[in-house]
Design a protein around this motif. Structure first.
Motif, PDB file in Angstrom:
ATOM      1  N   GLY A 158       0.664  -0.929  -0.229  1.00 11.95           N
ATOM      2  CA  GLY A 158      -0.047   0.207  -0.359  1.00 11.95           C
ATOM      3  C   GLY A 158       0.675   1.374   0.140  1.00 11.95           C
ATOM      4  N   LEU A 159       2.290   1.264  -0.590  1.00 12.41           N
ATOM      5  CA  LEU A 159       2.806   2.880  -0.295  1.00 12.41           C
ATOM      6  C   LEU A 159       2.922   3.023  -1.545  1.00 12.41           C
ATOM      7  CD1 LEU A 159       5.401   1.328   2.064  1.00 12.41           C
ATOM      8  CD2 LEU A 159       4.027   3.593   2.369  1.00 12.41           C
ATOM      9  N   GLU A 160       3.140   4.401  -1.453  1.00 18.57           N
ATOM     10  CA  GLU A 160       3.353   3.929  -3.058  1.00 18.57           C
ATOM     11  C   GLU A 160       5.003   4.317  -3.531  1.00 18.57           C
ATOM     12  OE1 GLU A 160       1.193   8.016  -4.820  1.00 18.57           O
ATOM     13  OE2 GLU A 160       0.162   8.680  -2.400  1.00 18.57           O
ATOM     14  N   LEU A 161       5.635   4.614  -3.837  1.00 15.97           N
ATOM     15  CA  LEU A 161       7.115   4.450  -4.925  1.00 15.97           C
ATOM     16  C   LEU A 161       7.756   5.902  -5.106  1.00 15.97           C
ATOM     17  CD1 LEU A 161       7.066   1.058  -6.172  1.00 15.97           C
ATOM     18  CD2 LEU A 161       7.201   1.593  -3.911  1.00 15.97           C
ATOM     19  N   VAL A 162       8.787   6.450  -4.614  1.00 12.99           N
ATOM     20  CA  VAL A 162       8.950   7.286  -4.828  1.00 12.99           C
ATOM     21  C   VAL A 162      10.880   6.912  -5.233  1.00 12.99           C
ATOM     22  CG1 VAL A 162      10.588   9.399  -4.452  1.00 12.99           C
ATOM     23  CG2 VAL A 162       7.844   8.705  -3.350  1.00 12.99           C
ATOM     24  N   ILE A 163      11.701   6.981  -6.497  1.00 14.60           N
ATOM     25  CA  ILE A 163      13.064   6.983  -6.577  1.00 14.60           C
ATOM     26  C   ILE A 163      13.886   7.837  -6.649  1.00 14.60           C
ATOM     27  CG2 ILE A 163      14.439   6.070  -8.175  1.00 14.60           C
ATOM     28  CD1 ILE A 163      13.090   3.852  -7.272  1.00 14.60           C
ATOM     29  N   THR A 164      15.199   8.374  -6.044  1.00 12.02           N
ATOM     30  CA  THR A 164      15.534   9.610  -5.425  1.00 12.02           C
ATOM     31  C   THR A 164      17.015   8.709  -6.255  1.00 12.02           C
ATOM     32  OG1 THR A 164      16.065   9.291  -3.063  1.00 12.02           O
ATOM     33  CG2 THR A 164      14.343  10.378  -4.311  1.00 12.02           C
ATOM     34  N   GLY A 165      17.996   9.122  -6.467  1.00 16.01           N
ATOM     35  CA  GLY A 165      19.461  10.438  -6.885  1.00 16.01           C
ATOM     36  C   GLY A 165      19.135  10.998  -7.516  1.00 16.01           C
ATOM     37  N   THR A 166      20.806  10.866  -7.112  1.00 19.15           N
ATOM     38  CA  THR A 166      21.727  12.299  -8.291  1.00 19.15           C
ATOM     39  C   THR A 166      21.711  12.287  -9.193  1.00 19.15           C
ATOM     40  OG1 THR A 166      23.730  11.640  -7.790  1.00 19.15           O
ATOM     41  CG2 THR A 166      23.173  12.768  -6.309  1.00 19.15           C
ATOM     42  N   ALA A 167      21.841  13.193 -10.336  1.00 18.80           N
ATOM     43  CA  ALA A 167      21.592  12.849 -12.105  1.00 18.80           C
ATOM     44  C   ALA A 167      22.477  11.550 -12.111  1.00 18.80           C
ATOM     45  CB  ALA A 167      22.471  14.386 -12.582  1.00 18.80           C
ATOM     46  N   GLU A 168      23.935  12.360 -11.843  1.00 13.77           N
ATOM     47  CA  GLU A 168      25.008  11.177 -11.765  1.00 13.77           C
ATOM     48  C   GLU A 168      24.903   9.400 -11.769  1.00 13.77           C
ATOM     49  OE1 GLU A 168      26.260  14.874 -11.171  1.00 13.77           O
ATOM     50  OE2 GLU A 168      25.386  13.692  -9.712  1.00 13.77           O
ATOM     51  N   GLU A 169      23.676   9.442 -11.298  1.00 13.44           N
ATOM     52  CA  GLU A 169      23.042   8.061 -10.996  1.00 13.44           C
ATOM     53  C   GLU A 169      22.301   7.347 -11.320  1.00 13.44           C
ATOM     54  OE1 GLU A 169      25.273   7.768  -5.830  1.00 13.44           O
ATOM     55  OE2 GLU A 169      22.511   8.807  -6.974  1.00 13.44           O
ATOM     56  N   VAL A 208      16.376   0.088 -12.187  1.00  7.36           N
ATOM     57  CA  VAL A 208      15.364  -0.070 -10.797  1.00  7.36           C
ATOM     58  C   VAL A 208      14.468  -0.608 -11.196  1.00  7.36           C
ATOM     59  CG1 VAL A 208      14.637   0.227  -8.531  1.00  7.36           C
ATOM     60  CG2 VAL A 208      16.671   0.259  -8.662  1.00  7.36           C
ATOM     61  N   MET A 209      14.168   1.283 -11.890  1.00  9.99           N
ATOM     62  CA  MET A 209      12.432   0.886 -12.342  1.00  9.99           C
ATOM     63  C   MET A 209      12.129   0.630 -13.409  1.00  9.99           C
ATOM     64  SD  MET A 209      12.183   5.563 -12.645  1.00  9.99           S
ATOM     65  CE  MET A 209      13.546   6.006 -13.314  1.00  9.99           C
ATOM     66  N   LYS A 210      12.945  -0.107 -14.157  1.00  4.54           N
ATOM     67  CA  LYS A 210      12.504  -1.478 -14.972  1.00  4.54           C
ATOM     68  C   LYS A 210      12.342  -2.960 -15.159  1.00  4.54           C
ATOM     69  CE  LYS A 210      16.444  -1.852 -18.050  1.00  4.54           C
ATOM     70  NZ  LYS A 210      17.833  -2.372 -18.851  1.00  4.54           N
ATOM     71  N   ARG A 211      12.966  -3.096 -13.651  1.00  2.00           N
ATOM     72  CA  ARG A 211      12.158  -3.893 -13.141  1.00  2.00           C
ATOM     73  C   ARG A 211      11.477  -4.133 -11.766  1.00  2.00           C
ATOM     74  NH1 ARG A 211      17.900  -4.472 -13.979  1.00  2.00           N
ATOM     75  NH2 ARG A 211      18.696  -6.497 -14.985  1.00  2.00           N
ATOM     76  N   VAL A 212      10.526  -3.603 -11.902  1.00  2.00           N
ATOM     77  CA  VAL A 212       9.286  -2.516 -10.597  1.00  2.00           C
ATOM     78  C   VAL A 212       8.310  -2.644 -11.913  1.00  2.00           C
ATOM     79  CG1 VAL A 212       8.023  -0.717  -9.326  1.00  2.00           C
ATOM     80  CG2 VAL A 212      10.814  -1.271  -9.132  1.00  2.00           C
ATOM     81  N   HIS A 213       7.349  -3.452 -11.342  1.00  2.00           N
ATOM     82  CA  HIS A 213       5.811  -3.106 -11.982  1.00  2.00           C
ATOM     83  C   HIS A 213       4.896  -2.722 -11.209  1.00  2.00           C
ATOM     84  CE1 HIS A 213       8.965  -7.918 -12.038  1.00  2.00           C
ATOM     85  NE2 HIS A 213       7.988  -7.193 -13.171  1.00  2.00           N
ATOM     86  N   HIS A 214       5.174  -1.273 -10.207  1.00  2.00           N
ATOM     87  CA  HIS A 214       3.761  -1.026 -10.062  1.00  2.00           C
ATOM     88  C   HIS A 214       4.411   1.099 -10.539  1.00  2.00           C
ATOM     89  CE1 HIS A 214       3.481  -3.933  -7.317  1.00  2.00           C
ATOM     90  NE2 HIS A 214       2.419  -4.154  -7.416  1.00  2.00           N
ATOM     91  N   PRO A 215       3.505   1.765 -10.488  1.00  2.00           N
ATOM     92  CA  PRO A 215       4.027   3.015 -10.990  1.00  2.00           C
ATOM     93  C   PRO A 215       5.087   3.760  -9.762  1.00  2.00           C
ATOM     94  CG  PRO A 215       1.517   2.668 -10.748  1.00  2.00           C
ATOM     95  CD  PRO A 215       2.219   1.937 -10.257  1.00  2.00           C
ATOM     96  N   VAL A 216       5.328   4.796 -10.285  1.00  2.00           N
ATOM     97  CA  VAL A 216       6.629   5.338  -9.457  1.00  2.00           C
ATOM     98  C   VAL A 216       6.893   6.339  -9.938  1.00  2.00           C
ATOM     99  CG1 VAL A 216       9.062   4.953  -9.146  1.00  2.00           C
ATOM    100  CG2 VAL A 216       8.254   3.010 -10.253  1.00  2.00           C
ATOM    101  N   THR A 217       7.222   7.133  -8.931  1.00  2.00           N
ATOM    102  CA  THR A 217       7.603   9.056  -9.376  1.00  2.00           C
ATOM    103  C   THR A 217       8.839   9.135  -9.036  1.00  2.00           C
ATOM    104  OG1 THR A 217       5.665   9.475  -7.695  1.00  2.00           O
ATOM    105  CG2 THR A 217       7.474  10.998  -7.795  1.00  2.00           C
ATOM    106  N   ASP A 218      10.067   9.593 -10.244  1.00  5.28           N
ATOM    107  CA  ASP A 218      11.252   8.952 -10.265  1.00  5.28           C
ATOM    108  C   ASP A 218      11.195  11.038 -10.241  1.00  5.28           C
ATOM    109  OD1 ASP A 218      13.330   8.962 -11.502  1.00  5.28           O
ATOM    110  OD2 ASP A 218      12.987   9.003 -13.262  1.00  5.28           O
ATOM    111  N   LEU A 219      12.472  10.545  -9.489  1.00  5.77           N
ATOM    112  CA  LEU A 219      12.928  11.951  -8.423  1.00  5.77           C
ATOM    113  C   LEU A 219      14.474  11.747  -8.845  1.00  5.77           C
ATOM    114  CD1 LEU A 219      11.449  13.252  -5.654  1.00  5.77           C
ATOM    115  CD2 LEU A 219      10.245  13.770  -7.713  1.00  5.77           C
TER     116      LEU A 219
END
Length: 338
Positions: free
Chosen positions: A211-222, A229-240
């Motif tokens: 039940g948790l929303e997903l937020v992906i974080t990292g620097t531009a270099e990452e 990670v996002m290629k393998r996730v099967h749920h909606p992701v907020t990419d920051l």
């Protein structure tokens, strides 16, 4: 009389946050002294954030054997002249065991030089103590404060959040509900400290299914890491990825239900904001860098026990504390205001 103090610690975010409990004790022991940080260029912002403990910042230009920045001999000689002109009453070596830096700091001309030494960096001074091995980084520097007669002021980390930090976060125009999302941070400065993206994706999916929303974080270099990670996730992701400042990242973490990360700078920010976290230690030193509050932080020593099962057990314990699990405990509202 000690009116002018300098701290030498030319390291990165996590290293600096873990020394704050010791600096807090130092400030209370010397409330009227001027305290200067000698550090890497980025730490000018750190000093402004922690202005209640530091009064000044001076950029240290590097030295042979210290890998954080390239050595510029001409710049160092100018810096050395400046240090001698400063005439510090007390200069604290809080960099490490002193093997590389003790001799260098002895050239600064401070009235008193204190800090850590070992058999390879021995200083004939009662102001030095043996570099403690096998202890948490916070405890190591608190030991120095105790040796110097500064009463300790707690072991909790801090990360002051400013109005500018909140403004930067608001500018991201997110629709996230506090306490209802997990931050997945798969990067770190050192490649050897990075847990494989495929495992982060497994954990992310498990969080989403709870039940948790997903937020992906990292620097531009990452970006390459976060994309994996996002290629393998099967749920909606907020990419920051590449979108956050350090301050807006702190706001994001403060309001999160959970952080999942490598043992890197953001894990220490989460510890400072009392955000529950699942930290994967890939450097073999979880005892040194893992968050101290084991009730809301779980550190996995992946080198000693590379078991995904133990990760999911720890994740289950943390998610059960969140509102989405019906635990009735919204940790966000039990944290200090910062």
């Amino acid at each position: 009389m000690i009116d002018k103090i300098a701290i030498f610690r030319a390291l990165q975010l996590g290293d600096m946050l873990n020394v704050i409990p010791a600096v807090r004790a130092l400030r209370r022991a010397y409330p009227d002294a001027e305290i200067t940080l000698l550090g890497l260029p980025w730490a000018a912002h750190f000093v402004r954030r922690f202005h209640t403990y530091f009064d000044r910042f001076i950029h240290f230009p590097g030295y042979p054997g210290l890998p954080e920045q390239e050595y510029d001999e001409a710049a160092f000689l100018r810096f050395l002249d400046q240090m001698r002109d400063e005439k510090f009453d007390l200069l604290l070596q809080m960099q490490g065991n002193g093997t590389i830096v003790n001799e260098m700091l002895g050239r600064f001309g401070a009235a008193r030089l204190a800090g850590f030494h070992n058999k390879d960096s021995r200083m004939a001074s009662p102001w030095f103590i043996e570099y403690p091995e096998g202890v948490h980084e916070i405890s190591r520097h608190q030991a120095l404060m105790t040796h110097l007669g500064a009463p300790l002021a707690g072991d909790m980390l801090e990360f002051p959040i400013t109005a500018r930090d909140q403004k930067d976060y608001d500018g991201l125009l997110l629709s996230l509900q506090p306490g209802r999302y997990v931050v997945i941070h798969a990067g770190s400065r050192g490649v050897w400290r990075q847990w494989p993206p495929a495992y982060f994706a497994l954990v992310a999916d498990e969080c989403a299914e709870k039940g948790l929303e997903l937020v992906i974080t990292g620097t531009a270099e990452e970006t390459d890491i976060t994309r994996e990670v996002m290629k393998r996730v099967h749920h909606p992701v907020t990419d920051l990825t590449g979108c956050t400042t350090l301050g807006s990242m702190a706001v994001l973490l403060r309001d999160a239900a959970l952080l999942v990360s490598n043992c890197t700078g953001v894990s220490h920010v989460a510890a400072a904001t009392r955000t529950p976290s699942l930290v994967i230690s890939m450097d073999g030193e979880p005892y040194r860098w893992g968050p101290l509050d084991h009730a809301i932080h779980k550190t996995i020593d992946w080198i000693a026990n590379p078991s995904i099962e133990q990760v999911f057990v720890a994740l289950e314990e943390l998610v059960q504390m969140s509102p989405v699990a019906g635990g009735g405990l919204d940790l966000r509202f039990n944290r200090p205001a910062g």
